[in-house]
Enzyme design. Structure first.
Site, short mmCIF file in Angstrom:
data_model
loop_
_atom_site.label_atom_id
_atom_site.label_comp_id
_atom_site.label_asym_id
_atom_site.label_seq_id
_atom_site.Cartn_x
_atom_site.Cartn_y
_atom_site.Cartn_z
N CYS A 162 16.68 101.72 25.12
CA CYS A 162 16.85 102.22 26.48
C CYS A 162 16.64 103.74 26.60
CB CYS A 162 18.24 101.87 27.00
SG CYS A 162 18.67 100.14 26.75
N HIS A 294 23.12 107.40 32.87
CA HIS A 294 22.58 106.18 32.30
C HIS A 294 23.14 104.99 33.09
CE1 HIS A 294 20.47 103.82 29.38
NE2 HIS A 294 21.56 103.20 29.00
N GLU A 305 30.38 106.99 29.24
CA GLU A 305 29.59 108.08 29.80
C GLU A 305 30.46 109.02 30.63
OE1 GLU A 305 25.28 108.86 31.94
OE2 GLU A 305 26.13 106.84 31.98
N LYS A 326 20.14 102.72 38.78
CA LYS A 326 19.89 101.38 38.26
C LYS A 326 20.37 100.30 39.23
CE LYS A 326 19.82 102.22 33.25
NZ LYS A 326 19.91 103.70 33.20
N HIS A 331 17.64 98.03 35.37
CA HIS A 331 17.54 98.74 34.10
C HIS A 331 16.18 98.42 33.49
CE1 HIS A 331 18.25 100.47 30.30
NE2 HIS A 331 19.49 100.11 30.09
N PHE A 390 21.01 101.26 22.92
CA PHE A 390 21.46 100.44 21.80
C PHE A 390 20.94 101.07 20.51
CE2 PHE A 390 21.98 95.99 23.92
CZ PHE A 390 23.17 96.41 24.48
#
Length: 403
Positions: A162, A294, A305, A326, A331, A390
């Site tokens: 990502c 994010h 976050e 998003k 995403h 990830f």
């Protein structure tokens, strides 16, 4: 060290097929997430996504080109055309030799892989198309952009889940800032919205069946999207000499690795990336006005976050605007940072901060100004764009309003 500016932008995503349409959707808080439309969607538990609709590949590419272009490559080429048209750059001679392409993607030609597996395992065929490998390889989009526009300098693909797009744009930034390249076409592209792509993500049990609600206490998971965002990063002196219109200045970049867990995010790793971007840009925490988060809509990401933002910005965290787009476009995995950079450009250039739509209930673990549901008019001089992937791979870009 050279100053680096953005002189072109292009996109294809669930909100629109160009920057103007995407900004209009962000400005009005429109949601591009809806029912998925592809083969065997009825076999899925998750049936929503930020799918690019009203898109006809044949309207943009010849039959011969489509034998080589997976959907993620098509999106990258269309976005690159827009970005380069806006920038006005033409690549010839020594200039072409020094300019390159750095794009991010996570899955690459996943649709091509799925079609080939179906042909062999479901339909019992013993042959696949001879161009399957060059069509599905992760560097296909970068290679085709370089070929179409005659970019003969450093060209490669970054694949860091990502964070792929942010890592790619960070590398492009460094190539231009160092003086190695006068301009780099950069960003990212992804098209994982096919049966296998969604089924794989279902297995992680992090997907929402109804909506993406970042930072809202009742959030229940992420929603996938697809598309591309592509930009022209250019040496400021070169751009000024030719009278280019500058969209924003890229002033800092940093990356970090959590080195802890393959899927669970780390507050410390995210904080180090944000702190590093500020240090690289020569900025203080109080200089930042807006963060494009994010913000995936999962409990683990959002709370981590927000904690990282609180750690980095201290008392200033409460004065920051932070939003996740998003909830509107989904995403885009490897392409997500590129499309989200458009929200930063809109804030810096237009003075409009994109909202976090779908926000319904405050979460005590996310006590920040998340610009809920409605866009906000505000002067933004400095913005950060966060990407946390990830594998614990983090990449943060810092941008300034250009005037």
């Amino acid at each position: 060290m050279k100053r680096v500016v953005i002189t072109g932008a292009g996109t294809v995503n669930a909100l629109g097929h160009d920057v103007a349409a995407t900004w209009d959707a962000m400005r009005n808080g429109r949601c591009g997430i809806g029912p998925l439309q592809f083969r065997d969607v009825d076999r899925l538990t998750i049936r929503i996504g930020g799918q690019v609709k009203d898109y006809d590949p044949a309207a943009h590419f010849s039959r011969q080109q489509l034998t080589l272009y997976d959907r993620f490559t098509q999106f990258a080429l269309l976005a690159a055309r827009q970005a380069l048209t806006q920038s006005g750059l033409v690549f010839e001679g020594d200039f072409a030799d020094r300019c390159g392409v750095v794009l991010g993607t996570s899955g690459g030609g996943l649709g091509t892989q799925e079609e080939s597996y179906r042909a062999v395992y479901e339909e019992g065929k013993n042959r696949v198309h001879p161009f399957v490998v060059p069509k599905l390889m992760n560097n296909a989009a970068a290679s085709h952009v370089s070929m179409e526009f005659n970019l003969r300098g450093p060209t490669f693909t970054v694949s860091t889940a990502c964070a792929s797009s942010n890592h790619a744009m960070g590398q492009a930034f460094q190539l231009v800032r160092s003086g190695l390249c006068p301009a780099v076409v950069t960003g990212g592209s992804e098209s994982m919205l096919c049966f296998g792509g969604v089924k794989a993500w279902e297995g992680l049990r992090v997907m929402s069946k109804d909506a993406c609600r970042p930072f809202s206490a009742n959030r229940n998971g992420m929603v996938q999207g697809e598309g591309a965002g592509v930009f022209v990063f250019e040496d400021y002196d070169h751009a000024r000499a030719r009278g280019a219109d500058v969209l924003a200045e890229v002033v800092g970049f940093a990356m970090s690795s959590d080195a802890t867990d393959i899927v669970m995010p780390s507050c410390e790793g995210a904080a180090r990336a944000m702190t590093g971007a500020l240090r690289d840009a020569g900025l203080n925490p109080q200089d930042v006005d807006y963060i494009n988060a994010h913000g995936t809509g999962t409990a683990a990401n959002d709370r981590t976050e927000c904690a990282a933002v609180a750690d980095v910005f201290g008392d200033h965290a409460g004065k920051l605007m932070i939003s996740s787009t998003k909830a509107m476009h989904g995403h885009l995995i490897g392409g997500t940072g590129a499309v989200e950079l458009l929200a930063c450009l809109m804030a810096l250039r237009e003075g409009i901060v994109a909202p976090t739509i779908g926000y319904e209930e405050p979460d005590p673990a996310c006590p920040l100004d998340v610009v809920p549901n409605v866009a906000r008019d505000a002067r933004v001089d400095v913005a950060l764009s966060n990407a946390f992937a990830f594998g614990g791979l983090n990449a943060v870009l810092a941008l300034k309003r250009f005037s």
